[in-house]
Design a protein around this motif. Structure first.
Motif: not given
Length: 170
Positions: A124-135, A166-170
């Protein structure tokens, strides 16, 4: 020397020698320079070489860990420069050198097992990020933090997006 940041910057404004330069030669010269002036305080890997008009930048990123799965990169933060060595070379000669002054004493290290988010929560967290750019890439990493006299490496997910962010997720 920046005592607050525990960061060292060196530059040599001397006249440049005449000589040829290639990415491979410059990377080897950077390794030799670090060996002679401060050494490696951990496990580093060549992270990048970048060519400008008259200079080439070489960066080494520190990796930490000795788990069965390998070691993971330490991601330097603007508020705490740690885990990276930067050099700038002009015609094969180091003209600038930057690194942290902090060193980890492995004999005093306290380690504990930490679970990073996974499964649906991570998806879910990656899906939110990938709305702006592909992971593009997802890897475990560490973020450094100073707590009193101690350096703490916090495990995170390092996310590299297709646009190079480059982003970080904890």
């Amino acid at each position: 020397m920046d005592q607050e940041q525990n960061w060292m910057s060196y530059s040599d404004p001397a006249a440049l020698p005449a000589g040829e330069s290639t990415p491979a030669k410059d990377a080897l010269e950077a390794v030799d320079f670090v060996n002679e002036h401060g050494g490696w305080n951990g496990t580093y890997r060549l992270a990048a070489t970048e060519e400008g008009r008259q200079e080439r930048k070489v960066s080494f990123q520190q990796f930490y860990g000795s788990s069965p799965y390998g070691s993971y990169p330490i991601i330097s933060q603007p508020q705490l420069q740690y885990g990276v060595i930067n050099l700038e070379l002009q015609q094969g000669t180091v003209s600038s050198y930057e690194r942290s002054l902090m060193f980890v004493d492995e004999s005093k290290a306290v380690k504990r097992i930490v679970d990073l988010s996974f499964g649906e929560r991570l998806e879910k967290r990656l899906a939110r990020l990938s709305q702006a750019s592909v992971v593009k890439e997802l890897t475990p990493a560490y973020v450094p933090e100073v707590q009193g006299e101690k350096l703490r490496l916090t495990p995170v997910w390092r996310v590299t997006l297709n646009d190079g962010t480059v982003l970080t997720l904890n």
